[in-house]
Design an enzyme around this catalytic site. Sequence first.
Site, short mmCIF file in Angstrom:
data_model
loop_
_atom_site.label_atom_id
_atom_site.label_comp_id
_atom_site.label_asym_id
_atom_site.label_seq_id
_atom_site.Cartn_x
_atom_site.Cartn_y
_atom_site.Cartn_z
N ASP A 1 23.48 -75.89 -94.77
CA ASP A 1 22.25 -76.65 -94.60
C ASP A 1 21.37 -76.07 -93.49
OD1 ASP A 1 23.31 -78.36 -96.46
OD2 ASP A 1 23.31 -80.14 -95.17
N HIS B 1 26.49 -75.65 -91.52
CA HIS B 1 25.09 -75.55 -91.12
C HIS B 1 24.81 -74.14 -90.60
CE1 HIS B 1 25.81 -79.89 -91.17
NE2 HIS B 1 24.51 -80.03 -91.32
#
Length: 257
Positions: free
Chosen positions: A63, A215
């Site tokens: 992400d 992430h």
Amino acid sequence: MKSFIFASIAILSLFGKNTSTAAPVDVEKRQWDNWAAPQGGQGGGLKFYSQCVNPNEWAMTFDDGPTQFADAILDLLKEKNMKATFFVVGNLYMNTADSNWARIVKRMYNEGHVVGSHTFNHKDLTTLSADQIKSEMTQLEDAISQAIGKKPAFMRPPYGSGNGNQNVMSTLGSLGYTAAITWNLDSGDWDNKDINYAKQVFSGANGQGSISLNHLQYNGSTKESIVALASAEIDIMLSKGYTPVTMDKCLGLNAYQ
């Protein structure tokens, strides 16, 4: 038959869930209503998914890109012959106005990874009106389309929220999205968990279809820490016999509209 398959997947999800990953942290507003997968709603065909539909398949996801560390992760994936799925944002660590934004998204796509939406400004969609959700999605769609010539059909809602929220689901469905994708393996990187925490979580995967959460940047992250974490996760999942897949193979759906 389809309802039987989905019911079986939901049962596997319940028995395969690693409860050590399900610890909500207020500052992140993590929504843990997403463990059962997949779930339907009045969303024009949109469903929430938190795991791959086939056992022993694993979709690795990242992400919040593009970021300054994205190229290092792409280098690692190339080295390990891995394909992943990137849920990108338009205005977080790097803005769409930066030429590196489009360059990195193009690289993701050209190297065989799937590019999905994580909204433009990373806002919790459950706090927005339908028009505001449309703005978040279409701003990013335009930038992705300019970069790769395709419009995503997959998205990840910020904070994993929105499952069962009819405003969110119907609005996303009306825009042509087919899947809102959460996860059932959480590295904990966003909460600054150390690499040993992630190793324990991933070592607990027991054959259920899996979608993992990482992430491309977070508070306190470095290129070295992000690469080391991803590398360790890959090694563990391969050693457990998982087949790495992109999200279209994971869900059996087209990645783009």
